[in-house]
Design an enzyme around this catalytic site. Sequence first.
Site, PDB file in Angstrom:
ATOM      1  N   CYS A   2       0.813  -1.217   0.000  1.00 29.03           N
ATOM      2  CA  CYS A   2       0.000   0.000   0.000  1.00 29.03           C
ATOM      3  C   CYS A   2       0.850   1.272   0.000  1.00 29.03           C
ATOM      4  O   CYS A   2       1.962   1.277   0.515  1.00 29.03           O
ATOM      5  CB  CYS A   2      -0.878   0.028   1.246  1.00 29.03           C
ATOM      6  SG  CYS A   2      -1.921  -1.411   1.399  1.00 29.03           S
ATOM      7  N   ARG A  27       5.266  -0.115  -6.024  1.00 30.17           N
ATOM      8  CA  ARG A  27       5.234  -0.876  -4.775  1.00 30.17           C
ATOM      9  C   ARG A  27       4.287  -2.069  -4.866  1.00 30.17           C
ATOM     10  O   ARG A  27       4.325  -2.956  -4.019  1.00 30.17           O
ATOM     11  CB  ARG A  27       4.793   0.028  -3.623  1.00 30.17           C
ATOM     12  CG  ARG A  27       5.726   1.173  -3.370  1.00 30.17           C
ATOM     13  CD  ARG A  27       5.081   2.210  -2.497  1.00 30.17           C
ATOM     14  NE  ARG A  27       4.822   1.685  -1.168  1.00 30.17           N
ATOM     15  CZ  ARG A  27       5.630   1.834  -0.131  1.00 30.17           C
ATOM     16  NH1 ARG A  27       6.758   2.503  -0.282  1.00 30.17           N
ATOM     17  NH2 ARG A  27       5.323   1.347   1.029  1.00 30.17           N
ATOM     18  N   TRP A  74      -2.990  -2.701  -1.498  1.00 33.62           N
ATOM     19  CA  TRP A  74      -2.614  -4.094  -1.782  1.00 33.62           C
ATOM     20  C   TRP A  74      -3.399  -4.924  -0.774  1.00 33.62           C
ATOM     21  O   TRP A  74      -3.172  -4.844   0.427  1.00 33.62           O
ATOM     22  CB  TRP A  74      -1.114  -4.255  -1.578  1.00 33.62           C
ATOM     23  CG  TRP A  74      -0.551  -5.564  -2.022  1.00 33.62           C
ATOM     24  CD1 TRP A  74      -0.157  -5.909  -3.285  1.00 33.62           C
ATOM     25  CD2 TRP A  74      -0.270  -6.708  -1.198  1.00 33.62           C
ATOM     26  NE1 TRP A  74       0.336  -7.193  -3.299  1.00 33.62           N
ATOM     27  CE2 TRP A  74       0.277  -7.708  -2.022  1.00 33.62           C
ATOM     28  CE3 TRP A  74      -0.440  -6.985   0.149  1.00 33.62           C
ATOM     29  CZ2 TRP A  74       0.656  -8.956  -1.560  1.00 33.62           C
ATOM     30  CZ3 TRP A  74      -0.066  -8.231   0.625  1.00 33.62           C
ATOM     31  CH2 TRP A  74       0.482  -9.209  -0.230  1.00 33.62           C
ATOM     32  N   ASN A 100      -1.996   2.443   5.796  1.00 34.87           N
ATOM     33  CA  ASN A 100      -1.091   1.328   5.484  1.00 34.87           C
ATOM     34  C   ASN A 100      -0.849   0.573   6.777  1.00 34.87           C
ATOM     35  O   ASN A 100      -0.744   1.195   7.839  1.00 34.87           O
ATOM     36  CB  ASN A 100       0.272   1.844   5.006  1.00 34.87           C
ATOM     37  CG  ASN A 100       0.225   2.443   3.622  1.00 34.87           C
ATOM     38  OD1 ASN A 100      -0.818   2.430   2.980  1.00 34.87           O
ATOM     39  ND2 ASN A 100       1.343   2.983   3.180  1.00 34.87           N
ATOM     40  N   GLY A 101      -0.687  -0.729   6.688  1.00 40.17           N
ATOM     41  CA  GLY A 101      -0.398  -1.512   7.892  1.00 40.17           C
ATOM     42  C   GLY A 101      -1.530  -2.469   8.202  1.00 40.17           C
ATOM     43  O   GLY A 101      -2.407  -2.707   7.367  1.00 40.17           O
ATOM     44  N   GLU A 476      19.272 -17.342  -5.199  1.00 41.44           N
ATOM     45  CA  GLU A 476      18.800 -16.044  -5.705  1.00 41.44           C
ATOM     46  C   GLU A 476      18.301 -16.177  -7.150  1.00 41.44           C
ATOM     47  O   GLU A 476      17.259 -15.633  -7.516  1.00 41.44           O
ATOM     48  CB  GLU A 476      19.919 -14.997  -5.592  1.00 41.44           C
ATOM     49  CG  GLU A 476      19.607 -13.633  -6.173  1.00 41.44           C
ATOM     50  CD  GLU A 476      18.336 -12.990  -5.629  1.00 41.44           C
ATOM     51  OE1 GLU A 476      17.774 -13.477  -4.629  1.00 41.44           O
ATOM     52  OE2 GLU A 476      17.879 -12.005  -6.235  1.00 41.44           O
ATOM     53  N   LYS A 480      14.447 -15.408  -8.559  1.00 37.83           N
ATOM     54  CA  LYS A 480      14.146 -14.488  -9.673  1.00 37.83           C
ATOM     55  C   LYS A 480      13.260 -15.172 -10.705  1.00 37.83           C
ATOM     56  O   LYS A 480      12.281 -14.610 -11.170  1.00 37.83           O
ATOM     57  CB  LYS A 480      15.435 -14.016 -10.372  1.00 37.83           C
ATOM     58  CG  LYS A 480      16.282 -12.990  -9.674  1.00 37.83           C
ATOM     59  CD  LYS A 480      15.697 -11.620  -9.573  1.00 37.83           C
ATOM     60  CE  LYS A 480      14.956 -11.416  -8.292  1.00 37.83           C
ATOM     61  NZ  LYS A 480      15.695 -11.037  -7.122  1.00 37.83           N
ATOM     62  N   GLU A 483       9.590 -15.833  -9.348  1.00 37.70           N
ATOM     63  CA  GLU A 483       8.722 -14.698  -9.019  1.00 37.70           C
ATOM     64  C   GLU A 483       8.259 -13.930 -10.247  1.00 37.70           C
ATOM     65  O   GLU A 483       7.181 -13.340 -10.218  1.00 37.70           O
ATOM     66  CB  GLU A 483       9.372 -13.762  -7.995  1.00 37.70           C
ATOM     67  CG  GLU A 483      10.510 -12.930  -8.520  1.00 37.70           C
ATOM     68  CD  GLU A 483      11.089 -11.994  -7.466  1.00 37.70           C
ATOM     69  OE1 GLU A 483      10.315 -11.355  -6.754  1.00 37.70           O
ATOM     70  OE2 GLU A 483      12.331 -11.907  -7.387  1.00 37.70           O
ATOM     71  N   HIS A 499      20.275 -36.689  -1.836  1.00 41.90           N
ATOM     72  CA  HIS A 499      19.527 -36.898  -0.588  1.00 41.90           C
ATOM     73  C   HIS A 499      18.037 -36.631  -0.801  1.00 41.90           C
ATOM     74  O   HIS A 499      17.287 -36.509   0.160  1.00 41.90           O
ATOM     75  CB  HIS A 499      20.092 -36.012   0.521  1.00 41.90           C
ATOM     76  CG  HIS A 499      21.496 -36.355   0.872  1.00 41.90           C
ATOM     77  ND1 HIS A 499      21.830 -37.517   1.534  1.00 41.90           N
ATOM     78  CD2 HIS A 499      22.668 -35.730   0.605  1.00 41.90           C
ATOM     79  CE1 HIS A 499      23.155 -37.577   1.682  1.00 41.90           C
ATOM     80  NE2 HIS A 499      23.684 -36.507   1.119  1.00 41.90           N
ATOM     81  N   LYS A 598       6.516  -4.400  -3.990  1.00 45.87           N
ATOM     82  CA  LYS A 598       7.927  -4.038  -3.883  1.00 45.87           C
ATOM     83  C   LYS A 598       8.371  -3.952  -2.431  1.00 45.87           C
ATOM     84  O   LYS A 598       9.409  -4.472  -2.061  1.00 45.87           O
ATOM     85  CB  LYS A 598       8.159  -2.697  -4.597  1.00 45.87           C
ATOM     86  CG  LYS A 598       9.609  -2.220  -4.578  1.00 45.87           C
ATOM     87  CD  LYS A 598      10.506  -3.119  -5.405  1.00 45.87           C
ATOM     88  CE  LYS A 598      11.954  -2.685  -5.395  1.00 45.87           C
ATOM     89  NZ  LYS A 598      12.842  -3.770  -5.868  1.00 45.87           N
TER      90      LYS A 598
HETATM   91  C1  F6R Z   1      12.790 -10.490  -4.704  1.00 45.62           C
HETATM   92  C2  F6R Z   1      12.601  -9.338  -3.858  1.00 45.62           C
HETATM   93  C3  F6R Z   1      12.179  -9.566  -2.456  1.00 45.62           C
HETATM   94  C4  F6R Z   1      12.889  -8.562  -1.525  1.00 45.62           C
HETATM   95  C5  F6R Z   1      12.361  -8.705  -0.100  1.00 45.62           C
HETATM   96  C6  F6R Z   1      13.086  -7.789   0.857  1.00 45.62           C
HETATM   97  O1  F6R Z   1      13.206 -10.106  -5.968  1.00 45.62           O
HETATM   98  O2  F6R Z   1      12.753  -8.225  -4.285  1.00 45.62           O
HETATM   99  O3  F6R Z   1      12.435 -10.876  -2.059  1.00 45.62           O
HETATM  100  O4  F6R Z   1      14.259  -8.804  -1.572  1.00 45.62           O
HETATM  101  O5  F6R Z   1      10.999  -8.413  -0.082  1.00 45.62           O
HETATM  102  O6  F6R Z   1      12.967  -6.460   0.478  1.00 45.62           O
HETATM  103  P1  F6R Z   1      13.948  -5.373   1.045  1.00 45.62           P
HETATM  104  O7  F6R Z   1      15.298  -5.664   0.514  1.00 45.62           O
HETATM  105  O8  F6R Z   1      13.397  -4.070   0.574  1.00 45.62           O
HETATM  106  O9  F6R Z   1      13.913  -5.509   2.544  1.00 45.62           O
END
Ligand code: F6R
Length: 603
Positions: A2, A27, A74, A100-101, A476, A480, A483, A499, A598
């Site tokens: 949000c 976001r 959101w 927000n929250g 990582e 990527k 997601e 295993h 985000k």
């Molecule tokens: C994946 C991604 C998320 C963030 C996570 C933490 O591509 O972007 O997994 O890494 O939500 O976000 P920050 O770094 O802003 O605490």
Amino acid sequence: MCGIIGYTGRSESLPVLIDGLKALEYRGYDSAGVAAAADGGLVVVKKKGRVAELEKAVAPRGFFSRCGIGHTRWATHGEPSDENSHPHCGGSGRITVVHNGIIENYLALKRELADGGVKFRSETDTEVIAHLVQKYYEGDIHKAVTAALGRLRGSYAVAALCADFSDTVIAASYHSPLIVGLSSDGTYLASDTSALCDRADVLYRMSDGETAILRPTGAEFYLDGKPVVKKAIERSWQYGGAGLGGAESFMLKEINEIPRALKKTADYYDGGFFDSERAAKTFAGVRKIFITGCGTAYHAGMTGRALIERIARIPAETDLASEFRYRKPLLRRDSLCLFISQSGETADTLAVARLSAGAGVRTACITNVPGSALAALCDFTIPTLAGAEIAVASTKAYNCQLLALYRLAFHLAYMRKRLSKSFYKENLSVLSRIPSAASAITENAYRDILPLAEKYKNGRDIYFLGRGLDYYTALEGSLKVKEISYIHCEAFAAGELKHGALALIERGTPVIALLTQGELKEKTLNSLAEAKARGAEIIGVGKTEYIADAGVFDGRLTLPDTPDLFAPLVSVIPAQLLAYYTARARGCDADKPRNLAKSVTVE
Ligand code: F6R
């Protein structure tokens, strides 16, 4: 997640609010709304869907206002719908709020209000706030908001508007960020500095429990009913350049910016950053380092743990922030808690930072937003200079987080006399060559990676495999891919394959194998041979000599020649690009993947 925007000033408020909401779009959200004080009352317009839909819905309303609030939602409580979108109004229709929250006790409050005759129009927790403010309103809107907040449990950033005060926005923040901005044109409010950077000259971050009264000529802040004098937050250098600039997407643009981001971050540290008195105080005598983060930042932390232990020989642990906060960790005075967060806003990471500060432990963070709530909580901030990251999937910030961790590990080693000055400098000089190695990958990406994306775009699964530092990169890479392309993708430590995970390998299953660590190469090759024997199609990512074996590899992505220890800084880039091109080939919106936001500002 949000987003909140607010404005009161000399200009027409609606374009300011809509622009602000557009700046907050990255976001992640599923509906949007605005409320404006006009003609002695309030106009409230809200829509499921994009800000563009809201803009279309607002245009025919033909009102003029210089004061209003807006929100991107959101969904948490209740599905995305017009009714559940913010702003929400109290019964009179003359008081409205955005939030927000999460309000943890909203059901009890809802029952209490309903018993008193209040009719609810939405399923949200936020509507409870609107009705509470209405209940306590006796002609002073700031007092009413303060009283309502006293009833809430949970986290909130709230903006409220009352038709009786047509030039005033009330704001309040508790464990959810809110920034107030001032300019000669008026006073602004946003949940994210990026929405204000082009408009306000001075920014203030609201602290936990604070309320603010925003008027066209400025803002007053209060804590426990008493006025507070605020210190402006430092304007960071990173907010510019947040436009697409002709790129086809933010994610691709941000991957292509990795070399520049690494260089900018390295240059900043080269200016004596780690030699400050504050750094010395933070790191002196540290015997254990607890690293926490979420998602991508957690993966950076896993690499960081290995680097700190290997280079500085300080015991380190890395945990997911969401787990660490409930783990009852054994923190001691000589521990350092290190948080990693691109946004500096992530709720779980912030919760651990509060917990650590409360335990009297030294705290430091690596963040891309030096004015963030996380930075404000920590004793020491290591900034990354990646520039604004707009795509939901984190890319360039991750590479810069790794760079910060390398520099920290070398600095700690040097402080502890485990590294001579000449070795220290030698390592820094290797780091200074990393941006050009990164460029070599991004420049050839189209040729090397696009065909793979085309080949695997309709596959059911993709697996990543690695050992040692390569395992963390594999994690990582797989995050990527899943997601943004929505293909099932997992990473395995190569040694763990037999295993359990080997059972998943079938004829043609794609396995992306990272081989950047010479000392582990033979062992990884053995694991790959086992996968190959079960039909896996193996793409090797590594130095030419590590992926030469013709019997194992069906394809190769060759990395520039980088010393093994430094490989994670660049070996993740092919995975970031593979994820991007696979998503594009499948017609997915890589910048705004479904269900994701985000900044994850709720637990
Ligand atoms: C994946 C991604 C998320 C963030 C996570 C933490 O591509 O972007 O997994 O890494 O939500 O976000 P920050 O770094 O802003 O605490």
